[in-house]
Design an enzyme around this catalytic site. Structure first.
Site, short mmCIF file in Angstrom:
data_model
loop_
_atom_site.label_atom_id
_atom_site.label_comp_id
_atom_site.label_asym_id
_atom_site.label_seq_id
_atom_site.Cartn_x
_atom_site.Cartn_y
_atom_site.Cartn_z
N TYR A 1 -23.15 35.34 -16.10
CA TYR A 1 -22.87 35.68 -18.14
C TYR A 1 -23.13 37.30 -18.33
O TYR A 1 -22.59 38.00 -18.67
CB TYR A 1 -23.14 34.79 -18.00
N ASN B 1 -24.16 29.95 -10.16
CA ASN B 1 -23.43 29.46 -11.83
C ASN B 1 -22.88 29.95 -12.17
O ASN B 1 -23.03 30.20 -13.69
CB ASN B 1 -24.88 29.31 -12.16
N LYS C 1 -31.61 28.98 -15.62
CA LYS C 1 -31.99 29.06 -16.66
C LYS C 1 -31.65 27.87 -17.73
O LYS C 1 -32.11 28.19 -19.40
CB LYS C 1 -30.64 30.75 -17.44
N ASN D 1 -36.95 29.14 -6.92
CA ASN D 1 -35.61 30.49 -7.40
C ASN D 1 -35.91 31.95 -8.03
O ASN D 1 -35.75 33.15 -8.06
CB ASN D 1 -34.87 30.20 -7.89
N SER E 1 -37.65 37.21 -21.92
CA SER E 1 -36.57 36.38 -22.74
C SER E 1 -37.68 36.40 -24.22
O SER E 1 -38.52 35.76 -23.75
CB SER E 1 -36.51 34.69 -21.99
N TYR F 1 -39.29 26.69 -17.33
CA TYR F 1 -38.46 28.05 -17.10
C TYR F 1 -38.98 29.22 -18.14
O TYR F 1 -38.90 30.14 -17.04
CB TYR F 1 -36.67 27.64 -17.66
N LYS G 1 -40.53 33.44 -16.69
CA LYS G 1 -40.30 34.55 -17.58
C LYS G 1 -41.14 35.16 -17.65
O LYS G 1 -41.76 36.61 -17.46
CB LYS G 1 -39.92 34.01 -18.73
N ASN H 1 -26.77 25.23 -25.69
CA ASN H 1 -26.52 26.96 -27.02
C ASN H 1 -25.88 26.61 -27.59
O ASN H 1 -24.83 26.09 -27.65
CB ASN H 1 -26.59 27.59 -26.03
N ARG I 1 -32.53 32.68 -35.43
CA ARG I 1 -32.59 33.20 -33.85
C ARG I 1 -32.10 34.70 -34.54
O ARG I 1 -31.60 34.72 -35.18
CB ARG I 1 -31.46 32.02 -33.21
N GLY J 1 -39.84 20.49 -29.93
CA GLY J 1 -39.59 21.80 -29.48
C GLY J 1 -38.96 23.34 -30.50
O GLY J 1 -39.31 24.05 -29.59
P1 NAD Z 1 -26.41 32.86 -15.69
O1 NAD Z 1 -26.17 31.69 -15.27
O2 NAD Z 1 -24.61 33.40 -15.81
O3 NAD Z 1 -26.12 34.31 -14.47
C1 NAD Z 1 -27.32 34.38 -13.70
C2 NAD Z 1 -26.33 34.54 -12.16
O4 NAD Z 1 -27.77 33.99 -11.23
C3 NAD Z 1 -25.45 33.07 -12.00
O5 NAD Z 1 -24.32 34.27 -11.85
C4 NAD Z 1 -26.10 32.33 -10.50
O6 NAD Z 1 -24.71 32.41 -9.61
C5 NAD Z 1 -26.70 33.62 -10.15
N1 NAD Z 1 -28.34 33.31 -9.18
C6 NAD Z 1 -29.25 32.28 -9.46
N2 NAD Z 1 -30.08 31.95 -8.33
C7 NAD Z 1 -29.78 33.19 -8.07
C8 NAD Z 1 -30.28 33.88 -6.53
N3 NAD Z 1 -31.93 32.99 -6.06
N4 NAD Z 1 -29.72 34.57 -5.85
C9 NAD Z 1 -28.61 35.53 -5.83
N5 NAD Z 1 -28.40 34.86 -7.46
C10 NAD Z 1 -28.50 33.39 -8.57
O7 NAD Z 1 -27.46 33.39 -16.98
P2 NAD Z 1 -27.48 34.74 -18.04
O8 NAD Z 1 -27.67 33.83 -19.26
O9 NAD Z 1 -26.51 35.27 -17.78
O10 NAD Z 1 -28.28 35.00 -17.21
C11 NAD Z 1 -29.32 35.79 -16.77
C12 NAD Z 1 -30.26 36.20 -16.66
O11 NAD Z 1 -30.73 36.69 -18.09
C13 NAD Z 1 -31.27 35.12 -15.94
O12 NAD Z 1 -32.93 35.52 -15.57
C14 NAD Z 1 -31.60 34.56 -17.21
O13 NAD Z 1 -33.19 33.45 -17.58
C15 NAD Z 1 -31.73 36.09 -18.82
N6 NAD Z 1 -32.03 34.76 -20.15
C16 NAD Z 1 -30.68 34.97 -20.42
C17 NAD Z 1 -30.89 34.57 -22.03
C18 NAD Z 1 -28.91 33.39 -22.14
O14 NAD Z 1 -29.40 32.98 -23.23
N7 NAD Z 1 -28.29 33.70 -21.68
C19 NAD Z 1 -32.03 34.42 -22.75
C20 NAD Z 1 -32.95 35.70 -22.15
C21 NAD Z 1 -32.94 35.42 -21.07
C1 WQD Z 2 -30.16 27.97 -31.21
C2 WQD Z 2 -30.48 27.34 -33.07
C3 WQD Z 2 -31.03 25.09 -32.86
C4 WQD Z 2 -27.08 23.74 -30.76
C5 WQD Z 2 -32.71 29.59 -25.95
C6 WQD Z 2 -33.46 29.14 -25.12
C7 WQD Z 2 -34.95 30.05 -24.65
C8 WQD Z 2 -33.57 31.64 -24.21
C9 WQD Z 2 -33.22 31.66 -25.68
C10 WQD Z 2 -33.52 31.93 -22.33
C11 WQD Z 2 -31.59 26.41 -32.35
C12 WQD Z 2 -29.73 24.91 -33.31
C13 WQD Z 2 -28.67 24.72 -31.30
C14 WQD Z 2 -27.30 22.42 -30.99
C15 WQD Z 2 -28.25 22.98 -32.99
N1 WQD Z 2 -33.17 31.35 -23.54
N2 WQD Z 2 -28.57 24.47 -32.64
N3 WQD Z 2 -27.54 22.35 -32.04
O1 WQD Z 2 -33.55 27.46 -29.11
O2 WQD Z 2 -32.87 29.85 -29.45
O3 WQD Z 2 -33.45 28.86 -27.15
O4 WQD Z 2 -31.91 30.44 -25.95
O5 WQD Z 2 -34.29 32.65 -22.37
O6 WQD Z 2 -35.33 29.95 -23.90
O7 WQD Z 2 -33.87 28.29 -25.00
O8 WQD Z 2 -31.09 29.03 -28.48
O9 WQD Z 2 -28.86 28.32 -28.36
O10 WQD Z 2 -30.00 26.12 -27.44
O11 WQD Z 2 -30.49 27.00 -30.45
O12 WQD Z 2 -28.38 23.11 -34.39
O13 WQD Z 2 -26.28 21.77 -30.43
O14 WQD Z 2 -29.12 26.67 -32.75
O15 WQD Z 2 -32.00 24.18 -33.60
O16 WQD Z 2 -31.96 26.94 -33.94
P1 WQD Z 2 -32.82 29.05 -28.28
P2 WQD Z 2 -30.22 27.53 -28.16
#
Ligand code: NAD
Ligand code: WQD
Length: 342
Positions: free
Chosen positions: A12, A36, A85, A100, A125, A150, A154, A200, A232, A297
């Protein structure tokens, strides 16, 4: 043109970052095991940019594929997205997550050391802050004990990077702490591909509006916030992607043995009910939702203080919450019509 290795570049945030790097004059080289994500993303990137990016299907824990990439490209820097993630899944399969997310980081750092690659941007994050004691959250706000394996990957990932830089290995690193990435590319060609039932908020909203889910449950409306629902900082994925190019440009100009962290958010918090209202107003649809119990939580409220990234990297979020909802909905409609699997 400098070549940047993007691990997890078919995912993504990685796929949007590939586009923004290209727009900033950097060439993405993508490594992804597609655990993914979907290979079709590569074709979509070509449709958006007109460029066929080099793609390696492989595991970032696999040194062999990393060495192959370096034989074929002169890599100037790395953005490390590759990770699992799913917060809930991480409590069921913690070892998979530690292996991983941390294994790949260690393999990558050794690879960079051996190949003399100096610049790294790491995906961290806002989860490292947990429920912060002060708002908005600055980069010096204390990190809290992680709520999930998870989240811990981070936190530990950041600690590994800081310890490593302290040993003066001749490297420069920025950890970007993302708040809540939402939205999709305005072209409608790339976006998030949640597998199974979305955990999410925004994918759950768009799938509900598309008729894939019956209704959205709002997790509580009796918190101490303006309307009782949680707050958020929702950041458009294109803005977030753009921050990576800014981070790299900054790293290139720093002395070696540099480490810093930056929040990436809009600086504005929105409640769940405000997100729903924004979605309804830009789409003209009525969302089927109900108020349910609190989610165990859940962080009640968090949003970023973005002054550091604004001032130091010269980065600012441009997209509004309405833009996020419009682009998320456009993307959802392409998914429900065909092509990319949900
Ligand atoms: P995503 O799952 O869409 O992208 C991660 C990609 O990494 C996927 O395409 C998956 O196939 C690939 N991948 C996983 N393990 C791998 C490996 N060992 N080798 C090669 N490829 C691998 O997730 P995203 O939302 O794009 O997140 C990207 C990064 O940002 C992650 O590190 C995630 O923890 C971090 N992040 C995401 C969010 C969020 O809410 N989406 C928030 C904070 C941090
Ligand atoms: C957003 C808001 C819920 C779903 C996640 C990961 C965290 C980090 C950030 C990666 C909250 C509410 C949600 C639903 C709802 N990601 N909600 N009904 O909680 O910030 O956390 O993203 O690093 O690790 O856990 O995001 O999208 O789950 O929730 O009311 O069906 O939406 O309570 O207030 P969150 P979220």
């Amino acid at each position: 043109m400098k070549k940047i290795l993007i691990t997890g570049g078919a995912g993504y945030i990685g796929s949007h970052t590939a586009v923004e790097l290209w727009n900033a004059g950097l060439e993405p080289i993508i490594l992804d095991d597609l655990s993914n994500s979907h290979a079709q993303v590569l074709q979509r990137l070509k449709e958006i940019t007109g460029k066929s990016f080099s793609f390696y299907k492989g595991d970032c824990n696999d040194r062999v594929v990393l060495d192959q990439i370096s034989r074929e490209h002169d890599i100037a820097g790395v953005i490390h997205f590759a990770a699992f993630k799913a917060v809930g899944e991480s409590t069921i399969k913690p070892l998979d997550y530690y292996k991983n997310n941390l294994g790949s980081l260690l393999v990558l750092l050794e690879y960079m050391r051996d190949k003399g690659i100096k610049d790294l941007v790491f995906s961290s994050s806002c989860t490292v802050y947990g429920q912060p004691d002060q708002l908005p959250v600055t980069e010096t706000t204390p990190r809290k004990e992680a709520e999930s394996p998870y989240g811990n990957t981070k936190k530990i990932g950041e600690d590994i990077l800081l310890d490593y830089v302290k040993s003066k290995p001749g490297i420069r690193i920025i950890a970007l702490r993302y708040f809540n990435p939402v939205g999709a590319h305005p072209s409608g060609k790339i976006g998030e591909l949640p597998i199974g039932i979305p955990q999410n908020l925004v994918p759950f909203i768009t799938q509900t509006a598309a008729g894939i889910r019956e209704k959205l449950v709002v997790f509580g409306d009796d918190y101490d916030t303006s309307d009782g629902s949680c707050i958020r900082d929702y950041i458009h994925v294109v803005d977030l992607a753009n921050a990576h190019g800014k981070a790299l440009a900054y790293l290139f100009s720093q002395e070696l043995n540099f480490f810093d962290v930056f929040n990436v958010g809009t600086g504005k918090g929105n409640t769940v009910l405000e997100v729903i209202r924004s979605f309804e107003s830009v789409t003209g649809l009525k969302l089927n939702y109900e108020i349910g119990p609190r989610r165990a939580g859940d962080v009640i409220k968090t949003w970023a203080d973005t002054r550091k990234i604004n001032n130091v990297l010269g980065w600012h979020a441009k997209y509004t919450l309405d833009d996020c909802m419009r682009d998320s909905w456009r993307w959802q409609q392409t998914l429900t019509s065909k092509d990319l699997p949900t």
